[in-house]
Design an enzyme around this catalytic site. Structure first.
Site, PDB file in Angstrom:
ATOM      1  CB  SER A  43      59.246  -4.430 -23.926  1.00  0.00           C
ATOM      2  OG  SER A  43      60.503  -3.998 -23.892  1.00  0.00           O
ATOM      3  CE  LYS A  95      59.617  -7.221 -21.294  1.00  0.00           C
ATOM      4  NZ  LYS A  95      60.586  -7.295 -21.342  1.00  0.00           N
TER       5      LYS A  95
END
Lengths: 206, 206
Positions: B126, B164
């Site tokens: 990710s 993130k």
DNA sequence: CGAAGTATAGAACATTCGGAGAACTTTGCC
DNA sequence: GGCAAAGTTCTCCGAATGTTCTATACTTCG
């Protein structure tokens, strides 16, 4: 272990000696050095030289005439118990070995191998698809051979140093960038000298 | 171990030193530093530096000229002699704090901060566009606040832990993956708990 | 507003650094 | 041995730089 750091003047004098000691047919006398350095007192110079001797950078010259000599660089105690030499930027344009007094940088053991290693700072985006970004440090195991598929530090034509994935074929060497916008580069085997193999990578975000 | 609660100015000066001390050919004099910091009184600066010395962040410079030097980060007292705790895989599905007896892993000082840190192993792609790959280790500074744009370890709904890029807006929190094939995720502020901020990254190739 | 803590300026003081120069010692050479 | 050249040691000086102190202004918090 860091020897008592030099004062500015001591550093200047040491730098001068490193640069110009070979210019003299014989090692110079203190007076000649004074002249070259723009001093007018032998005693003053002597005091500075003493400091360099205590710092372990200059050989003691016990009453010897023209006895000034630098300590061999190999013998200078390098503080690298924990650190690896940081040779600077890759793609900097000259052979790694050319660099004299590298900084050192701490590298955790799991990022290196038991063999001699050094560290380079990456410039450019040519390995971006491998997750190696501009500014990253890469840990390189110092060796002259590598296997296909390994990422190597390659010296091309004795000039340019780059980090690329290696493919050796019969009669040619291909260096693959990991960047879809860049093309693989083809060379004759004699153009490419391998200076090490990538074994680790580090990046800081702060 | 001393609680080195620096004042705001002290922190500023310390940060400046950490950033720019290497820019000077020799360590600067107080006057030069004053100049660089926009102060006009040597004495004022000296007082701040004294505070940093007492906090153990700067070497005492007892009347030495150009004697200003940072304490080696290795020597700064943090519970890190043996390395940082390795809490395992990120996205493992439970709060970091829950893990009891972590392994530890060596982390070079330049990849961490003086504050408490821990290490996670990355799973998944990710953050691939940020150069963070599956299997990389990331060094996380343990804190509960972060600024927009920082890459954070976020605990979502008390269950899932992810790495993130953070964007906090009025009434919502957006977590941006660095992978063009994945979409940003939107949450209510109460769903997201920040468990740390990315400060370093390591990878091994052997 | 006032109190406490912090930051800055500026003056006065103390120390180091780098240099000068004289005197002494050692070396190399005749 | 004697002499000149070169290394060594010493004291002194001035400027640069670190240290201390006092007075004043600014911040924050109640």
């Amino acid at each position: 272990m860091v020897p008592p750091s030099l004062t500015r003047r001591q550093q200047e004098i040491f730098d001068y000696l490193r640069e110009h000691l070979d210019d003299f047919p014989h090692p110079p006398t203190l007076d000649e050095l004074c002249d070259a350095l723009g001093l007018s007192s032998r005693g003053s110079l002597h005091k500075q030289i003493q400091a360099l001797i205590e710092a372990g950078l200059v050989e003691p010259m016990n009453n010897l005439r023209r006895g000034i000599r630098l300590v061999e660089e190999d013998d200078i105690t390098v503080a690298e118990d924990e650190g690896l030499p940081l040779y600077g930027y890759i793609a900097a344009g000259r052979p790694i070995e050319a660099i004299r007094n590298p900084e050192t940088i701490a590298v955790p053991p799991q990022l290196r191998t038991p063999n001699p290693c050094y560290v380079l700072e990456v410039r450019g985006d040519s390995m971006i698809d491998e997750g190696i970004l501009d500014g990253d440090w890469v840990v390189i195991e110092h060796r002259a051979q590598a296997r296909n598929g390994e990422i190597v530090v390659a010296l091309v034509d004795g000039e340019e140093v780059t980090l690329k994935r290696l493919e050796q074929r019969a009669g040619e060497v291909i260096l693959h960038p990991a960047n879809e916008r860049l093309q693989p580069m083809h060379f004759r085997p004699d153009q490419v000298q391998i200076q090490g193999v990538l074994v680790g990578q580090m990046r800081r975000y702060h």
